[in-house]
Scaffold this active site. Sequence first.
Site, PDB file in Angstrom:
ATOM      1  N   GLU A 148      25.772  28.529  60.397  1.00  0.00           N
ATOM      2  CA  GLU A 148      25.135  28.959  61.651  1.00  0.00           C
ATOM      3  C   GLU A 148      23.619  29.122  61.525  1.00  0.00           C
ATOM      4  O   GLU A 148      22.921  29.259  62.524  1.00  0.00           O
ATOM      5  CB  GLU A 148      25.770  30.236  62.213  1.00  0.00           C
ATOM      6  CG  GLU A 148      26.441  31.150  61.220  1.00  0.00           C
ATOM      7  CD  GLU A 148      26.997  32.392  61.899  1.00  0.00           C
ATOM      8  OE1 GLU A 148      27.656  32.254  62.937  1.00  0.00           O
ATOM      9  OE2 GLU A 148      26.734  33.494  61.377  1.00  0.00           O
ATOM     10  N   LYS A 186      20.885  38.545  36.364  1.00  0.00           N
ATOM     11  CA  LYS A 186      21.162  37.112  36.438  1.00  0.00           C
ATOM     12  C   LYS A 186      20.353  36.411  37.537  1.00  0.00           C
ATOM     13  O   LYS A 186      20.309  36.879  38.669  1.00  0.00           O
ATOM     14  CB  LYS A 186      22.661  36.911  36.701  1.00  0.00           C
ATOM     15  CG  LYS A 186      23.534  37.313  35.518  1.00  0.00           C
ATOM     16  CD  LYS A 186      23.229  36.399  34.351  1.00  0.00           C
ATOM     17  CE  LYS A 186      24.172  36.606  33.187  1.00  0.00           C
ATOM     18  NZ  LYS A 186      23.789  35.780  32.041  1.00  0.00           N
ATOM     19  N   LYS A 222      11.703  32.161  34.777  1.00  0.00           N
ATOM     20  CA  LYS A 222      12.901  31.331  34.875  1.00  0.00           C
ATOM     21  C   LYS A 222      13.069  30.816  36.320  1.00  0.00           C
ATOM     22  O   LYS A 222      13.340  29.639  36.546  1.00  0.00           O
ATOM     23  CB  LYS A 222      14.105  32.202  34.513  1.00  0.00           C
ATOM     24  CG  LYS A 222      15.109  31.505  33.624  1.00  0.00           C
ATOM     25  CD  LYS A 222      16.108  32.528  33.127  1.00  0.00           C
ATOM     26  CE  LYS A 222      17.355  31.826  32.606  1.00  0.00           C
ATOM     27  NZ  LYS A 222      18.322  32.780  32.099  1.00  0.00           N
ATOM     28  N   CYS A 386      21.710  62.500  75.126  1.00  0.00           N
ATOM     29  CA  CYS A 386      22.526  61.746  76.079  1.00  0.00           C
ATOM     30  C   CYS A 386      23.868  62.429  76.355  1.00  0.00           C
ATOM     31  O   CYS A 386      23.915  63.365  77.137  1.00  0.00           O
ATOM     32  CB  CYS A 386      22.692  60.298  75.612  1.00  0.00           C
ATOM     33  SG  CYS A 386      23.005  59.197  76.994  1.00  0.00           S
ATOM     34  N   HIS A 544      17.375  58.564  75.099  1.00  0.00           N
ATOM     35  CA  HIS A 544      17.548  58.388  73.651  1.00  0.00           C
ATOM     36  C   HIS A 544      16.168  58.376  72.995  1.00  0.00           C
ATOM     37  O   HIS A 544      15.655  57.314  72.646  1.00  0.00           O
ATOM     38  CB  HIS A 544      18.277  57.075  73.355  1.00  0.00           C
ATOM     39  CG  HIS A 544      19.734  57.132  73.636  1.00  0.00           C
ATOM     40  ND1 HIS A 544      20.629  57.707  72.761  1.00  0.00           N
ATOM     41  CD2 HIS A 544      20.456  56.722  74.692  1.00  0.00           C
ATOM     42  CE1 HIS A 544      21.850  57.632  73.273  1.00  0.00           C
ATOM     43  NE2 HIS A 544      21.776  57.036  74.447  1.00  0.00           N
ATOM     44  N   GLU A 546      15.257  59.004  70.164  1.00  0.00           N
ATOM     45  CA  GLU A 546      15.238  58.507  68.773  1.00  0.00           C
ATOM     46  C   GLU A 546      14.724  57.067  68.706  1.00  0.00           C
ATOM     47  O   GLU A 546      14.233  56.636  67.662  1.00  0.00           O
ATOM     48  CB  GLU A 546      16.626  58.626  68.127  1.00  0.00           C
ATOM     49  CG  GLU A 546      17.729  57.728  68.700  1.00  0.00           C
ATOM     50  CD  GLU A 546      18.453  58.342  69.905  1.00  0.00           C
ATOM     51  OE1 GLU A 546      17.872  59.227  70.566  1.00  0.00           O
ATOM     52  OE2 GLU A 546      19.599  57.921  70.183  1.00  0.00           O
TER      53      GLU A 546
HETATM   54  N1  GLN Z   1      29.034  58.237  77.879  1.00  0.00           N
HETATM   55  C1  GLN Z   1      27.867  58.754  78.520  1.00  0.00           C
HETATM   56  C2  GLN Z   1      27.401  57.859  79.642  1.00  0.00           C
HETATM   57  O1  GLN Z   1      27.745  56.695  79.676  1.00  0.00           O
HETATM   58  C3  GLN Z   1      26.758  58.983  77.525  1.00  0.00           C
HETATM   59  C4  GLN Z   1      26.238  57.718  76.926  1.00  0.00           C
HETATM   60  C5  GLN Z   1      25.401  57.958  75.700  1.00  0.00           C
HETATM   61  O2  GLN Z   1      25.464  59.005  75.099  1.00  0.00           O
HETATM   62  N2  GLN Z   1      24.629  56.979  75.314  1.00  0.00           N
HETATM   63  O3  GLN Z   1      26.684  58.288  80.496  1.00  0.00           O
END
Ligand code: GLN
Length: 570
Positions: A148, A186, A222, A386, A544, A546
Amino acid sequence: MTKFVVVMGGVISGVGKGITTASLGKIIKEYGYKTTLIKVDPYINYDAGTLRPTEHGEVWVTDDGGEIDQDLGNYERFMNQDMPKKNNMTTGQVYKSVIDRERQGGYLGATVQFIPHIPQEIVRRIKLAAEGYDVAIIEIGGTVGDSENIPFLFAAKMLEQELGQESVAYVLVTYLPIPANVQEMKTKPTQQAIKMLREEGIFPDFIVCRAEKEVDDVRKKKIAASSFVRTEHIFSAPDVASIYLVPEHLEQEKFGQKLLARLHLAPRQQPDWTVWNDLVNKMVKPKSTISVAIVGKYVSLGDYTIADSYLSIDQALKHAGAALDVGVAVTWLDAQRFEQDPSRLQELEEYDGVLVPGGFGASGIEGKIAAINYVRTHNIPYLGICYGLQLACVEYARSVCGLRAAHTTEVDQNTPHPIIDVLFAQKQVLAEHRYGGSMRLGAYPAILMKNSTVESLYQQTGRLTEDESKVAQYAREHSLTFSADDEVILERHRHRYEVNPAYVDQLQEKGLIFSGYYQRPDGTRLMEFIELPGHPYFVATQAHPEFKSRLGNPSPLFFGFVRACKERAE
Ligand code: GLN
């Protein structure tokens, strides 16, 4: 004109191509070149949105709503740079474009073929993502020798033919095993990988040797002898204590300057690694360490999988730790343990903070709610992401507002108190089974409440200022207007359900603070943040955050959480 670097993997998968690519990107950027990183995924799935996180690691979400492989996350974390979804392509996307174009008569009756049409589409996508950059580094997923991979290697050769050899460089990241019975490193598998590459017409310019230990000169020579790669272009890349040490390690052997020279570029500035190295040092040798429990769902499937499912959260905690000079030790707790035995909730006292991450579906839900109740009533710092916000609202409705049967309709469709629900517009999409289109995905602006904990965290970390121009751009693109004194930030989303606007007042009257909202074009306000006054740290977000945490630029809510954990530990 953009210069291209193609990174490929040899011998085994998971060899560290992604981290090598991210590190090279960081290095070239440090030399003063505008750099971007592109990931090629050879699978047929259109994107990572439908991949099982337990098998494939967590799904990464871009500002523009792309659901992508985790590698793009590493790119953003290393580069401190937003990467849009066009920086990723899959075989599925490439074929779909070609077939769509054929259906629309775009090939004017020609026979559409694997060669040249598929690689041509790959090259078109690479150029699109590279537009406006001095250097674009392309990581080709999979391992040399995989069938692929072929169209992508072919595309690289096409690019080289068009732009000339001085504009395209090849890097092979390979693996040197040390079999236990011989106790000797190796080189043979690497020699074979190089041979396979040659069969595709590609002669690597650089070889990065991943191994448990440093690769010595004998082995470098090598490999050099059998591959015609210069010894000084063969780099040793042993396992290190932190992925963020890799750029420095590669720079010790002057990879940056050698790569620039190969591309006929001179350094535009001398890299300054002081800030980066200081942060990495704090991460690797922290003065003290806090312990955080992540109460999640994938925990029963074995340690390795779990860490990957919440990789970005783990990274965000570490970035915040580095900024605050404290190590973060993470314990993964299965939410179901609290359902089976509620007395185990007391175990949460051992931690300096508890985090409930994103999730889907019913499993472990009551355990998570019980954990949230425990930390709320026992003054243990809490960060909800979330699902972690949605369940905190359900818990508050049940325990404080007296709505005993409150729930999210994701778990109980018939609850009398749908605190968390799918909004009307989404319901229609779902009714038509367009699941792909039913999520709120990508960056959304939130207006923050003045003098809230959340606002002050966005202020302190510099994110309010940093997001100003991005918010202005978002507003232009979406014909939105914010008033001059609105404090607006952008965070990424990936969810279907929302805090039900019908319950916001009731929760608020009982003391829960909604410290930020997104206003939809139809005027509906979607709650983005909650916090509890009088608690050491009880903050959650529908977003989110993060996904926007980088080393040297931590996410505000993680920063606040880790700081509160540190205070509790002290
Ligand atoms: N399950 C929840 C929603 O869809 C939270 C989703 C999540 O935590 N990313 O709203």
